[in-house]
Motif scaffolding. Structure first.
Motif, PDB file in Angstrom:
ATOM      1  N   PRO A  90       0.806  -1.230   0.000  1.00 14.94           N
ATOM      2  CA  PRO A  90       0.000   0.000   0.000  1.00 14.94           C
ATOM      3  C   PRO A  90       0.834   1.271   0.000  1.00 14.94           C
ATOM      4  CG  PRO A  90      -0.942  -1.600   1.511  1.00 14.94           C
ATOM      5  CD  PRO A  90       0.361  -2.174   1.048  1.00 14.94           C
ATOM      6  N   ASP A  91       1.948   1.299   0.748  1.00 17.06           N
ATOM      7  CA  ASP A  91       2.756   2.520   0.784  1.00 17.06           C
ATOM      8  C   ASP A  91       3.450   2.760  -0.561  1.00 17.06           C
ATOM      9  OD1 ASP A  91       4.370   0.263   1.242  1.00 17.06           O
ATOM     10  OD2 ASP A  91       5.913   1.452   2.219  1.00 17.06           O
ATOM     11  N   VAL A  92       3.766   1.666  -1.275  1.00 21.08           N
ATOM     12  CA  VAL A  92       4.366   1.800  -2.604  1.00 21.08           C
ATOM     13  C   VAL A  92       3.338   2.368  -3.579  1.00 21.08           C
ATOM     14  CG1 VAL A  92       5.311   0.514  -4.562  1.00 21.08           C
ATOM     15  CG2 VAL A  92       6.070  -0.011  -2.247  1.00 21.08           C
ATOM     16  N   ILE A  93       2.120   1.841  -3.530  1.00 19.37           N
ATOM     17  CA  ILE A  93       1.055   2.364  -4.395  1.00 19.37           C
ATOM     18  C   ILE A  93       0.845   3.846  -4.134  1.00 19.37           C
ATOM     19  CG2 ILE A  93      -1.401   2.229  -4.951  1.00 19.37           C
ATOM     20  CD1 ILE A  93      -1.287  -0.752  -4.288  1.00 19.37           C
ATOM     21  N   LYS A  94       0.811   4.207  -2.857  1.00 15.86           N
ATOM     22  CA  LYS A  94       0.574   5.604  -2.483  1.00 15.86           C
ATOM     23  C   LYS A  94       1.683   6.508  -2.998  1.00 15.86           C
ATOM     24  CE  LYS A  94      -0.377   8.519   1.554  1.00 15.86           C
ATOM     25  NZ  LYS A  94      -0.538   8.528   3.033  1.00 15.86           N
ATOM     26  N   SER A  95       2.932   6.096  -2.843  1.00 20.49           N
ATOM     27  CA  SER A  95       4.046   6.944  -3.272  1.00 20.49           C
ATOM     28  C   SER A  95       4.103   7.055  -4.799  1.00 20.49           C
ATOM     29  CB  SER A  95       5.369   6.406  -2.724  1.00 20.49           C
ATOM     30  OG  SER A  95       5.695   5.150  -3.297  1.00 20.49           O
ATOM     31  N   ARG A  96       3.795   5.961  -5.488  1.00 18.54           N
ATOM     32  CA  ARG A  96       3.813   6.011  -6.955  1.00 18.54           C
ATOM     33  C   ARG A  96       2.665   6.855  -7.497  1.00 18.54           C
ATOM     34  NH1 ARG A  96       5.516  -0.334  -8.173  1.00 18.54           N
ATOM     35  NH2 ARG A  96       7.684  -0.091  -7.441  1.00 18.54           N
ATOM     36  N   ALA A  97       1.519   6.781  -6.845  1.00 21.58           N
ATOM     37  CA  ALA A  97       0.406   7.643  -7.255  1.00 21.58           C
ATOM     38  C   ALA A  97       0.769   9.113  -7.040  1.00 21.58           C
ATOM     39  CB  ALA A  97      -0.849   7.286  -6.468  1.00 21.58           C
ATOM     40  N   ALA A  98       1.446   9.399  -5.931  1.00 17.94           N
ATOM     41  CA  ALA A  98       1.862  10.779  -5.657  1.00 17.94           C
ATOM     42  C   ALA A  98       2.846  11.264  -6.716  1.00 17.94           C
ATOM     43  CB  ALA A  98       2.486  10.870  -4.263  1.00 17.94           C
ATOM     44  N   ALA A  99       3.764  10.395  -7.136  1.00 20.25           N
ATOM     45  CA  ALA A  99       4.734  10.779  -8.162  1.00 20.25           C
ATOM     46  C   ALA A  99       4.046  11.044  -9.492  1.00 20.25           C
ATOM     47  CB  ALA A  99       5.783   9.681  -8.303  1.00 20.25           C
ATOM     48  N   LEU A 100       3.077  10.196  -9.851  1.00 20.41           N
ATOM     49  CA  LEU A 100       2.333  10.415 -11.094  1.00 20.41           C
ATOM     50  C   LEU A 100       1.536  11.714 -11.028  1.00 20.41           C
ATOM     51  CD1 LEU A 100       1.027   6.829 -11.952  1.00 20.41           C
ATOM     52  CD2 LEU A 100       2.513   8.231 -13.384  1.00 20.41           C
ATOM     53  N   ARG A 101       0.939  11.980  -9.872  1.00 23.00           N
ATOM     54  CA  ARG A 101       0.155  13.214  -9.737  1.00 23.00           C
ATOM     55  C   ARG A 101       1.052  14.444  -9.829  1.00 23.00           C
ATOM     56  NH1 ARG A 101      -3.116  10.275  -5.305  1.00 23.00           N
ATOM     57  NH2 ARG A 101      -5.003   9.647  -6.431  1.00 23.00           N
ATOM     58  N   GLU A 102       2.262  14.361  -9.291  1.00 27.03           N
ATOM     59  CA  GLU A 102       3.185  15.481  -9.395  1.00 27.03           C
ATOM     60  C   GLU A 102       3.579  15.710 -10.857  1.00 27.03           C
ATOM     61  OE1 GLU A 102       5.154  18.738  -8.676  1.00 27.03           O
ATOM     62  OE2 GLU A 102       3.945  17.675  -7.164  1.00 27.03           O
ATOM     63  N   ALA A 103       3.836  14.628 -11.582  1.00 30.97           N
ATOM     64  CA  ALA A 103       4.139  14.755 -13.013  1.00 30.97           C
ATOM     65  C   ALA A 103       2.940  15.313 -13.772  1.00 30.97           C
ATOM     66  CB  ALA A 103       4.549  13.401 -13.584  1.00 30.97           C
ATOM     67  N   ALA A 104       1.745  14.899 -13.364  1.00 24.94           N
ATOM     68  CA  ALA A 104       0.526  15.406 -14.001  1.00 24.94           C
ATOM     69  C   ALA A 104       0.358  16.903 -13.736  1.00 24.94           C
ATOM     70  CB  ALA A 104      -0.689  14.640 -13.496  1.00 24.94           C
ATOM     71  N   ARG A 105       0.657  17.336 -12.505  1.00 33.43           N
ATOM     72  CA  ARG A 105       0.565  18.768 -12.188  1.00 33.43           C
ATOM     73  C   ARG A 105       1.549  19.575 -13.033  1.00 33.43           C
ATOM     74  NH1 ARG A 105      -0.767  16.942  -6.875  1.00 33.43           N
ATOM     75  NH2 ARG A 105       1.431  16.647  -6.338  1.00 33.43           N
ATOM     76  N   ALA A 106       2.749  19.034 -13.193  1.00 34.63           N
ATOM     77  CA  ALA A 106       3.733  19.731 -14.011  1.00 34.63           C
ATOM     78  C   ALA A 106       3.278  19.823 -15.469  1.00 34.63           C
ATOM     79  CB  ALA A 106       5.079  19.013 -13.918  1.00 34.63           C
ATOM     80  N   ALA A 107       2.668  18.751 -15.973  1.00 32.44           N
ATOM     81  CA  ALA A 107       2.179  18.754 -17.354  1.00 32.44           C
ATOM     82  C   ALA A 107       1.058  19.764 -17.534  1.00 32.44           C
ATOM     83  CB  ALA A 107       1.708  17.356 -17.738  1.00 32.44           C
ATOM     84  N   LEU A 108       0.154  19.834 -16.570  1.00 30.42           N
ATOM     85  CA  LEU A 108      -0.932  20.808 -16.648  1.00 30.42           C
ATOM     86  C   LEU A 108      -0.374  22.230 -16.556  1.00 30.42           C
ATOM     87  CD1 LEU A 108      -3.897  21.591 -16.766  1.00 30.42           C
ATOM     88  CD2 LEU A 108      -4.046  21.202 -14.296  1.00 30.42           C
ATOM     89  N   HIS A 109       0.607  22.422 -15.683  1.00 32.07           N
ATOM     90  CA  HIS A 109       1.229  23.740 -15.547  1.00 32.07           C
ATOM     91  C   HIS A 109       1.822  24.184 -16.886  1.00 32.07           C
ATOM     92  CE1 HIS A 109       3.730  26.976 -13.928  1.00 32.07           C
ATOM     93  NE2 HIS A 109       3.110  26.836 -12.765  1.00 32.07           N
ATOM     94  N   LYS A 110       2.514  23.275 -17.555  1.00 30.17           N
ATOM     95  CA  LYS A 110       3.087  23.577 -18.868  1.00 30.17           C
ATOM     96  C   LYS A 110       1.994  23.940 -19.873  1.00 30.17           C
ATOM     97  CE  LYS A 110       5.394  21.230 -22.738  1.00 30.17           C
ATOM     98  NZ  LYS A 110       5.884  19.914 -23.221  1.00 30.17           N
ATOM     99  N   HIS A 111       0.904  23.190 -19.856  1.00 27.64           N
ATOM    100  CA  HIS A 111      -0.211  23.460 -20.768  1.00 27.64           C
ATOM    101  C   HIS A 111      -0.814  24.835 -20.490  1.00 27.64           C
ATOM    102  CE1 HIS A 111      -3.794  22.741 -23.194  1.00 27.64           C
ATOM    103  NE2 HIS A 111      -4.533  23.069 -22.148  1.00 27.64           N
ATOM    104  N   LEU A 112      -1.011  25.168 -19.219  1.00 28.12           N
ATOM    105  CA  LEU A 112      -1.581  26.465 -18.864  1.00 28.12           C
ATOM    106  C   LEU A 112      -0.629  27.603 -19.232  1.00 28.12           C
ATOM    107  CD1 LEU A 112      -3.053  25.516 -15.362  1.00 28.12           C
ATOM    108  CD2 LEU A 112      -4.346  25.902 -17.469  1.00 28.12           C
ATOM    109  N   ASP A 113       0.662  27.385 -19.028  1.00 28.85           N
ATOM    110  CA  ASP A 113       1.648  28.408 -19.413  1.00 28.85           C
ATOM    111  C   ASP A 113       1.496  28.798 -20.879  1.00 28.85           C
ATOM    112  OD1 ASP A 113       2.858  28.662 -16.940  1.00 28.85           O
ATOM    113  OD2 ASP A 113       4.527  27.314 -17.395  1.00 28.85           O
ATOM    114  N   ALA A 114       1.211  27.810 -21.715  1.00 30.62           N
ATOM    115  CA  ALA A 114       1.116  28.069 -23.155  1.00 30.62           C
ATOM    116  C   ALA A 114      -0.077  28.958 -23.499  1.00 30.62           C
ATOM    117  CB  ALA A 114       1.037  26.752 -23.917  1.00 30.62           C
ATOM    118  N   TRP A 115      -1.071  29.057 -22.596  1.00 29.26           N
ATOM    119  CA  TRP A 115      -2.251  29.880 -22.850  1.00 29.26           C
ATOM    120  C   TRP A 115      -2.086  31.317 -22.349  1.00 29.26           C
ATOM    121  CZ3 TRP A 115      -6.154  29.785 -25.976  1.00 29.26           C
ATOM    122  CH2 TRP A 115      -6.622  28.573 -26.476  1.00 29.26           C
ATOM    123  N   VAL A 116      -1.126  31.550 -21.471  1.00 27.09           N
ATOM    124  CA  VAL A 116      -0.962  32.891 -20.895  1.00 27.09           C
ATOM    125  C   VAL A 116      -0.582  33.887 -21.998  1.00 27.09           C
ATOM    126  CG1 VAL A 116       0.391  34.289 -19.287  1.00 27.09           C
ATOM    127  CG2 VAL A 116      -0.359  31.994 -18.626  1.00 27.09           C
TER     128      VAL A 116
END
Length: 415
Positions: free
Chosen positions: A337-363
């Protein structure tokens, strides 16, 4: 006009959202005057827990209302919901599409979903377009991904006939709907059970031809391997199709994809995304990714992380793996369970960075957005935008300029 005393609490997919509105209409037609319909999801154990929590809350908030529970979790385990003292009636996924089902006072009406062979009729409220009309055109699933219990809750794949779909959407468009969303459990399998086995591209072409007043057609989640050539061509050339696709990718490692019993490879997923972006550069792509699938190694997890950039994804939904009863994946060697949790957190952080990049392109740019209400709107490519709460009514189109973002949505002002 639907009775405001008949409300719905919806969990899960867009199909459930559309079915909740239909269920409200069926309940009203059955003579129900005070009810809360809880439309459940069974994708994860957490979704089931949240539904049970919502049922208890509904009873506290509405002590005299009938509590009607339906949806995928109710279909799979009706006894569990029927045993809750807060619940008056449990309806299966097929039963929630029938007016007579809502006339039952108490108990459970849950039939054999695997015996259902016809798609439910399209909702009859086409003359009342909302800001975004969700139109279910397909239900059920014939695939058997090893992690997924939904085919057992939804039954076999079944499609609404093209003529009925096109006519329904034409009514919505003529009544002023600014956008229609096609949805289903396995949308790209639409047509396989119909005479001649038409493909989803054929349906989309017919809709666009027969509903010329429709400003925008949006497609719900698609299987990456099942996008037929006609559909691909329409997506990249037809301006009335929203420049946004959400793909059911699930993972970025070939061995895990095989163990999931998915039908595409990593290379095929990347190739599709590259071709889409090359042919229509403004398209924004999203995907589902599962973290911590059984047997997943650190290296395989890294392959999923890198898929976000390789596919140039803007919107990523991360699901920590949740073993569902009776599925093959539930019997595989599980990650801790702790491995699943940490890997989900890593994916979510990568997802946040990807969304940030996408939003930057609209500014610094501007675009038309469809106001959803509450100071929120969406662009054609599904990017969210915040604006003053009462700046424009729900369903209005607003031309906005974007000077920045908050990491989740653009900050818009009237251009």
């Amino acid at each position: 006009m639907l009775d405001p005393n008949i409300t719905a609490v919806t969990f899960g997919c867009r199909l459930n959202a559309a079915e909740s509105e239909a269920a409200r209409a069926y309940a009203q037609a059955a003579g129900v005057r005070d009810a809360v319909i809880v439309n459940t999801c069974a994708v994860t154990g957490e979704a089931v827990r949240q539904a049970r929590q919502a049922i208890r809350r509904a009873r506290r908030d509405r002590p005299t209302a009938r509590i009607i529970v339906t949806g995928c979790a109710a279909q799979l385990d009706p006894a569990r919901f029927q045993a809750m003292p807060e619940v008056d009636l449990v309806l299966g996924n097929a039963e929630k599409t029938r007016i007579d089902s809502f006339r039952a006072a108490r108990g459970a009406e849950v039939g054999d979903i695997m015996a259902v062979r016809a798609a439910a009729p399209l909702a009859a409220d086409a003359a009342q377009p909302r800001q975004r009309a969700i139109v279910p055109v397909q239900n059920g699933c014939d695939h058997r991904c090893t992690f997924c219990i939904i085919p057992h809750a939804r039954g076999p794949s079944r499609s609404s006939p093209a003529e009925a779909v096109a006519a329904h959407i034409r009514l919505l468009a003529d009544a002023g709907a600014p956008e229609v969303v096609l949805t289903g459990v396995d949308l790209t399998s639409w047509g396989e059970d119909l005479p001649g086995r038409p493909r989803l591209g054929d349906l989309v072409a017919q809709i666009l031809n027969e509903a010329p007043a429709l400003p925008r057609l949006r497609l719900s989640s698609l299987d990456a391997l099942e996008i037929d050539p006609t559909l691909f061509d329409l997506i990249v050339t037809e301006p009335r199709i929203a420049p946004h696709l959400h793909l059911s990718l699930q993972h970025g490692d070939d061995m895990i994809l095989k163990r999931m019993k998915r039908r595409h490879s990593r290379a095929e997923a990347i190739d599709l995304c590259v071709r889409l972006k090359a042919a229509r550069p403004e398209i924004a792509l999203g995907a589902d990714l599962i973290a911590g699938f059984p047997t997943e190694t650190d290296a395989q997890h890294e392959h999923s992380l890198s898929l976000i950039a390789a596919c140039d994804l803007a919107f990523v939904h991360v699901f920590p793996f949740s073993p569902r009863p009776t599925t093959p994946a539930a019997r595989m060697p599980q990650c801790a369970p702790d491995v699943i949790k940490s890997r989900a957190a890593a994916l979510r952080e990568a997802a946040r960075a990807a969304l940030h990049k996408h939003l930057d392109a609209w500014v610094g740019r501007s675009a038309e957005a469809l106001v959803e209400g509450g100071g929120f709107a969406r662009l054609a490519d599904f990017t969210g935008a915040r604006l003053a709460p009462d700046a424009a009514p729900r369903g209005a189109k607003a031309h906005l300029a974007f000077a920045g973002h908050d990491g989740e949505a653009l900050i818009g002002s009237f251009a």
